[in-house]
Design a protein around this motif. Structure first.
Motif, PDB file in Angstrom:
ATOM      1  N   THR A 210      20.343 139.132 -13.904  1.00 51.58           N
ATOM      2  CA  THR A 210      20.487 138.303 -15.093  1.00 51.58           C
ATOM      3  C   THR A 210      19.294 138.513 -16.018  1.00 51.58           C
ATOM      4  OG1 THR A 210      19.381 136.421 -14.039  1.00 51.58           O
ATOM      5  CG2 THR A 210      21.799 136.467 -13.939  1.00 51.58           C
ATOM      6  N   TYR A 211      19.514 138.203 -17.275  1.00 56.46           N
ATOM      7  CA  TYR A 211      18.418 138.053 -18.236  1.00 56.46           C
ATOM      8  C   TYR A 211      18.642 136.732 -18.958  1.00 56.46           C
ATOM      9  CZ  TYR A 211      15.687 138.049 -22.428  1.00 56.46           C
ATOM     10  OH  TYR A 211      14.826 137.657 -23.422  1.00 56.46           O
ATOM     11  N   GLU A 212      17.588 135.909 -19.103  1.00 55.23           N
ATOM     12  CA  GLU A 212      17.761 134.612 -19.748  1.00 55.23           C
ATOM     13  C   GLU A 212      16.556 134.268 -20.606  1.00 55.23           C
ATOM     14  OE1 GLU A 212      19.005 129.997 -18.634  1.00 55.23           O
ATOM     15  OE2 GLU A 212      18.563 131.444 -17.045  1.00 55.23           O
ATOM     16  N   ASP A 213      16.843 133.779 -21.830  1.00 58.34           N
ATOM     17  CA  ASP A 213      15.805 133.219 -22.673  1.00 58.34           C
ATOM     18  C   ASP A 213      15.537 131.790 -22.209  1.00 58.34           C
ATOM     19  OD1 ASP A 213      15.629 135.471 -24.339  1.00 58.34           O
ATOM     20  OD2 ASP A 213      17.281 134.767 -25.584  1.00 58.34           O
ATOM     21  N   LYS A 214      14.307 131.497 -21.859  1.00 58.77           N
ATOM     22  CA  LYS A 214      13.942 130.144 -21.462  1.00 58.77           C
ATOM     23  C   LYS A 214      13.287 129.454 -22.661  1.00 58.77           C
ATOM     24  CE  LYS A 214      15.170 129.877 -17.109  1.00 58.77           C
ATOM     25  NZ  LYS A 214      16.116 128.857 -16.600  1.00 58.77           N
TER      26      LYS A 214
END
Length: 267
Positions: A210-214
């Motif tokens: 996954t890739y996620e902007d926090k």
């Protein structure tokens, strides 16, 4: 005082499974919490978990499909989901390039730098020859393209070991079928105003999960969310050829993108 006698010998055993290791971390955290050391538990857990985690390094060449979920800055209403793909190549002595294809229905933040009100497929492409990154919308009539920035100002492909070079922190792991995904947080996001970190998860073989902007609390409260979930069945490291990393013929990308959004500014 803090009792550090809790199975520390077990923590050094490489054969310990992530689940067993995590249980030991939790137990150790309770003992630390009872003491007066003032240790930061998240940091302690991360350091112990990293004992069993492989180094977060991507392959130097790969391509993979993903599902992209985006929710705008409004606390009501559903988000949007679209499909896409990532194409990556980083050779120390050769091409350094990538292409993010965000499919129909996208509301990707980088695609918004083009200043177009459209959800048509948007491709974010780094060009090796000019060391610039362009946005193109081939399905629009007429097709459109503009330059968002250059490599020297942070608009180029990330290096395979970018998580190591940004001192990323291991923040957790989860099981996904027969593989374990390790999530790393890099606290140097491109958009420092709205975000806390870029979180990238890879499995034990370096395949992205996954890739996620926090986002920070204020923007999370407004509803901002952005996450890509990669499909491991589509992952491959074969050479795709130059055409994948080329602007469609006849498309002029010399104009600079409007870059009105804050995250579009070169840094």
């Amino acid at each position: 005082s803090v009792n550090f006698n809790l199975n520390l010998t077990l923590l050094s055993e490489s054969a310990m499974t992530p689940s067993a290791l995590f249980l030991n971390v939790l137990a150790l955290s309770w003992k630390v919490a009872a003491g007066n050391g003032g240790l930061r538990l998240e940091s302690l857990q991360s350091q112990i978990l990293s004992i069993s985690a492989p180094a977060p390094v991507m392959a130097k060449r790969f391509h993979v499909n993903f599902e992209e979920y985006t929710h705008g800055a409004k606390p009501w209403g559903p988000g949007v989901t679209n499909t896409g793909s990532l194409h990556y190549e980083f050779d120390e002595d050769g091409p350094k390039r990538w292409r993010w294809s965000h499919g129909k229905g996208q509301t990707d933040n980088w695609c918004q730098c083009a200043g177009l009100e459209t959800d048509e497929q948007c491709d974010v492409l780094s060009l090796q020859d000019s060391k610039t990154t362009v946005l193109f919308f081939e399905s629009l009539q007429p097709p459109r393209c503009c330059t968002v920035g250059d490599f020297m100002h942070g608009f180029g492909p990330l290096q395979p070991d970018w998580l190591l070079k940004t001192n990323a922190t291991l923040v957790g792991f989860k099981k996904d079928g027969n593989r374990t995904c390790y999530e790393w947080a890099s606290y140097h996001p491109g958009d420092w105003f709205t975000m806390i970190s870029d979180n990238w998860a890879l499995d034990q073989n370096g395949v992205p999960c996954t890739y996620e902007d926090k986002f920070n609390l204020a923007f999370r409260t407004l509803g901002l969310a952005h996450k890509l979930t990669f499909d491991p069945a589509t992952y491959a490291t074969t050479d795709e050829g130059d055409d994948v990393f080329a602007v469609p013929k006849g498309l002029d990308c010399s104009a600079k993108c409007p870059n009105k959004e804050g995250w579009c500014s070169a840094r």
